[in-house]
Motif scaffolding. Structure first.
Motif, PDB file in Angstrom:
ATOM      1  N   THR A   1      -7.081  -5.111  -1.639  1.00  0.00           N
ATOM      2  CA  THR A   1      -7.947  -5.985  -2.498  1.00  0.00           C
ATOM      3  C   THR A   1      -8.038  -5.014  -3.741  1.00  0.00           C
ATOM      4  N   GLN A   2      -8.432  -3.545  -3.277  1.00  0.00           N
ATOM      5  CA  GLN A   2      -8.650  -2.676  -4.360  1.00  0.00           C
ATOM      6  C   GLN A   2      -7.332  -2.376  -4.959  1.00  0.00           C
ATOM      7  N   LEU A   3      -6.152  -2.389  -4.386  1.00  0.00           N
ATOM      8  CA  LEU A   3      -5.142  -2.113  -4.811  1.00  0.00           C
ATOM      9  C   LEU A   3      -4.653  -2.996  -5.988  1.00  0.00           C
ATOM     10  N   ASP A   4      -4.995  -4.420  -5.653  1.00  0.00           N
ATOM     11  CA  ASP A   4      -4.557  -5.443  -6.707  1.00  0.00           C
ATOM     12  C   ASP A   4      -5.450  -5.491  -7.777  1.00  0.00           C
ATOM     13  N   ARG A   5      -6.750  -5.184  -7.547  1.00  0.00           N
ATOM     14  CA  ARG A   5      -7.479  -4.805  -8.633  1.00  0.00           C
ATOM     15  C   ARG A   5      -6.917  -3.893  -9.806  1.00  0.00           C
ATOM     16  N   GLU A   6      -6.830  -2.682  -9.081  1.00  0.00           N
ATOM     17  CA  GLU A   6      -6.249  -1.523  -9.887  1.00  0.00           C
ATOM     18  C   GLU A   6      -4.694  -1.807 -10.582  1.00  0.00           C
ATOM     19  N   ASN A   7      -4.140  -2.577  -9.691  1.00  0.00           N
ATOM     20  CA  ASN A   7      -2.599  -2.777 -10.380  1.00  0.00           C
ATOM     21  C   ASN A   7      -2.633  -3.695 -11.565  1.00  0.00           C
ATOM     22  N   ARG A   8      -3.669  -4.611 -11.565  1.00  0.00           N
ATOM     23  CA  ARG A   8      -3.781  -5.552 -12.720  1.00  0.00           C
ATOM     24  C   ARG A   8      -4.548  -5.159 -13.744  1.00  0.00           C
TER      25      ARG A   8
ATOM     26  N   LEU B   1       5.263  -6.750  -2.131  1.00  0.00           N
ATOM     27  CA  LEU B   1       5.660  -5.623  -2.707  1.00  0.00           C
ATOM     28  C   LEU B   1       6.429  -5.933  -4.140  1.00  0.00           C
ATOM     29  N   GLN B   2       7.185  -6.923  -4.134  1.00  0.00           N
ATOM     30  CA  GLN B   2       7.703  -7.391  -5.400  1.00  0.00           C
ATOM     31  C   GLN B   2       6.796  -7.731  -6.382  1.00  0.00           C
ATOM     32  N   ASP B   3       5.776  -8.611  -5.987  1.00  0.00           N
ATOM     33  CA  ASP B   3       4.655  -8.686  -6.991  1.00  0.00           C
ATOM     34  C   ASP B   3       4.057  -7.711  -7.275  1.00  0.00           C
ATOM     35  N   LEU B   4       3.691  -6.475  -6.715  1.00  0.00           N
ATOM     36  CA  LEU B   4       2.953  -5.460  -7.081  1.00  0.00           C
ATOM     37  C   LEU B   4       3.728  -4.656  -7.947  1.00  0.00           C
ATOM     38  N   LEU B   5       5.062  -4.602  -7.758  1.00  0.00           N
ATOM     39  CA  LEU B   5       5.673  -3.800  -8.821  1.00  0.00           C
ATOM     40  C   LEU B   5       6.030  -4.614 -10.167  1.00  0.00           C
ATOM     41  N   ALA B   6       5.742  -5.809  -9.993  1.00  0.00           N
ATOM     42  CA  ALA B   6       5.803  -6.665 -11.266  1.00  0.00           C
ATOM     43  C   ALA B   6       4.618  -6.939 -11.898  1.00  0.00           C
ATOM     44  N   GLY B   7       3.476  -6.302 -11.388  1.00  0.00           N
ATOM     45  CA  GLY B   7       2.140  -6.319 -11.899  1.00  0.00           C
ATOM     46  C   GLY B   7       1.696  -7.799 -11.754  1.00  0.00           C
ATOM     47  N   LYS B   8       2.158  -8.365 -10.778  1.00  0.00           N
ATOM     48  CA  LYS B   8       1.465  -9.870 -10.552  1.00  0.00           C
ATOM     49  C   LYS B   8       0.381  -9.670  -9.374  1.00  0.00           C
ATOM     50  N   ALA B   9      -0.523 -10.806  -9.534  1.00  0.00           N
ATOM     51  CA  ALA B   9      -1.754 -10.762  -8.512  1.00  0.00           C
ATOM     52  C   ALA B   9      -0.992 -11.048  -7.025  1.00  0.00           C
ATOM     53  N   LEU B  10      -1.575 -10.183  -6.104  1.00  0.00           N
ATOM     54  CA  LEU B  10      -1.075 -10.350  -4.838  1.00  0.00           C
ATOM     55  C   LEU B  10      -1.503 -11.354  -4.065  1.00  0.00           C
ATOM     56  N   GLU B  11      -0.764 -11.893  -3.089  1.00  0.00           N
ATOM     57  CA  GLU B  11      -1.118 -13.054  -2.047  1.00  0.00           C
ATOM     58  C   GLU B  11      -1.936 -12.433  -1.077  1.00  0.00           C
ATOM     59  N   ILE B  12      -3.259 -12.185  -1.246  1.00  0.00           N
ATOM     60  CA  ILE B  12      -4.051 -11.477  -0.164  1.00  0.00           C
ATOM     61  C   ILE B  12      -4.986 -12.288   0.878  1.00  0.00           C
ATOM     62  N   THR B  13      -5.593 -13.697   0.156  1.00  0.00           N
ATOM     63  CA  THR B  13      -6.240 -14.414   1.052  1.00  0.00           C
ATOM     64  C   THR B  13      -5.520 -15.107   1.953  1.00  0.00           C
TER      65      THR B  13
ATOM     66  N   LEU C   1       0.817  -1.007  -0.064  1.00  0.00           N
ATOM     67  CA  LEU C   1      -0.002  -0.143   0.026  1.00  0.00           C
ATOM     68  C   LEU C   1       0.725   1.116   0.028  1.00  0.00           C
ATOM     69  N   THR C   2       2.084   1.381   0.612  1.00  0.00           N
ATOM     70  CA  THR C   2       2.853   2.325   0.682  1.00  0.00           C
ATOM     71  C   THR C   2       4.200   2.386  -0.258  1.00  0.00           C
ATOM     72  N   ARG C   3       4.475   1.303  -0.835  1.00  0.00           N
ATOM     73  CA  ARG C   3       5.478   0.927  -1.602  1.00  0.00           C
ATOM     74  C   ARG C   3       6.854   0.937  -0.577  1.00  0.00           C
ATOM     75  N   ALA C   4       6.817   1.051   0.531  1.00  0.00           N
ATOM     76  CA  ALA C   4       7.670   1.119   1.525  1.00  0.00           C
ATOM     77  C   ALA C   4       8.712  -0.256   1.708  1.00  0.00           C
TER      78      ALA C   4
END
Length: 336
Positions: free
Chosen positions: A325-332, A285-297, A227-230
């Motif tokens: 969850t919304q971040l994941d939708r937007e990212n993909r 964060l690695q998956d987010l930056l790579a545009g992959k689905a996030l391991e949320i559940t 969420l923060t890219r930190a």
């Protein structure tokens, strides 16, 4: 369990690839090591081998393994080690199942709550309960079966820095345990083999305690970092983010304890430990930056679901779950 002659690492990304390289380098010709991978990473492994940079190393370990994206080309395996994340496993269920013979065991290296969690669980009153969100349509329960599983919790920082190349951020260790808590012969044979390959292994009769202990950190730091890219160091340097992480940890601990898990480290101790992790990007964060689905559940969603099951409130986790969850939708979302 008879001696292990064939091992397949199913999902040879950062963690799976690191294990595959260690096995291939450490066991030499004693075992045939194969990997299932895909895309540019697979092609690089096929062409140039698998390169692993241990923490602080000046030269990589370079190994040759049989690599494919089609598990049907491999013979049945004595041991399968999965390097896939929880949300990736369902699509691989049939492929993993196709590699098993009568005595095959499957070491599931997973973060968060695994699909087999309540199999032979004596710590709660929910033995054999299944969760659709972890195993859609029961594909894993049916194709692999929880009786095949040996649970594994990994304390190993790893990142694919370029196709075919993996860098470790620490020396790492892995904790293995039967879902039943038994000190089985299979568990001993597998642990001994991995140790002989130079992998640090511990075994435990209470693998669920280890799952919750690691989840206390993962449920906090993975989504906050996404969420923060930190980096981890950034989160711990910010009092507001560190306090948010502590609130998540408290909820995770309460849910885990309601299900019979024990914690050996306090929240305060966990926060102190986290300050020493350094400039590390979490897997989410690695998956987010790579545009992959996030391991949320497995990391956040199940804390909320199991909180409801055990009547433990999880308001902070519910808020973070909605946001990530919304971040994941937007990212993909496809551009344009």
């Amino acid at each position: 369990m008879q001696s292990i002659k064939t091992i397949c690492i199913y999902g040879a990304g950062a963690l799976g690839g690191a294990i595959a390289a260690r096995l291939a380098a450490g066991l030499n010709d004693r075992v045939v090591v194969s990997v299932v991978a895909r895309g540019d990473h697979l092609r690089a492994i096929q062409e140039n081998g698998l390169k692993l940079w241990p923490a602080g190393a000046s030269e990589p370990i370079v190994t040759r393994v049989h690599a494919t994206d089609d598990p049907s080309t491999l013979p049945p395996q004595d041991l399968i080690i999965t390097g896939l994340k929880g949300h990736q496993l369902g699509a691989a269920a049939a492929g993993i199942g196709s590699l098993m013979h009568d005595r095959t065991r499957v070491v599931m290296v997973l973060n968060g709550i695994p699909w087999w969690y309540f199999h032979r669980d004596s710590q709660s009153c929910y033995a054999e309960t299944q969760f659709e969100e972890l195993d859609i349509g029961g594909a894993l329960w049916r194709s692999i079966g929880p009786g095949r599983v040996i649970g594994c919790v990994a304390y190993q920082g790893a990142e694919v820095t370029m196709p075919g190349e993996i860098r470790l951020s620490n020396d790492g260790r892995f904790v293995l345990g039967e879902p039943s808590g038994e000190a089985s012969e299979d568990l001993a044979v597998i642990a001994d083999l991995l140790i002989s390959a130079g992998i640090t292994i511990q075994t435990t009769p209470r693998i669920r305690d280890e799952i919750w202990s690691k989840l206390m950190g993962n449920a906090a730091f993975n989504p906050i970092s996404a969420l923060t890219r930190a980096l981890m160091s950034d989160i711990m340097a910010d009092p507001a983010l560190a306090n948010l992480a502590a609130k998540v940890m408290a909820e995770v601990k309460s849910v885990g304890e309601a299900l019979g898990a024990g914690f050996t480290m306090s929240i305060e101790e966990r926060l102190v430990h986290s300050k020493n992790v350094g400039d590390v990007r979490t897997s989410m964060l690695q998956d987010l930056l790579a545009g992959k689905a996030l391991e949320i559940t497995p990391l956040v969603g199940m804390v909320v679901s199991l909180g409801r099951l055990s009547s433990v409130p999880t308001p902070t986790c519910e808020t973070i779950l909605a946001l990530v969850t919304q971040l994941d939708r937007e990212n993909r979302r496809a551009p344009g």
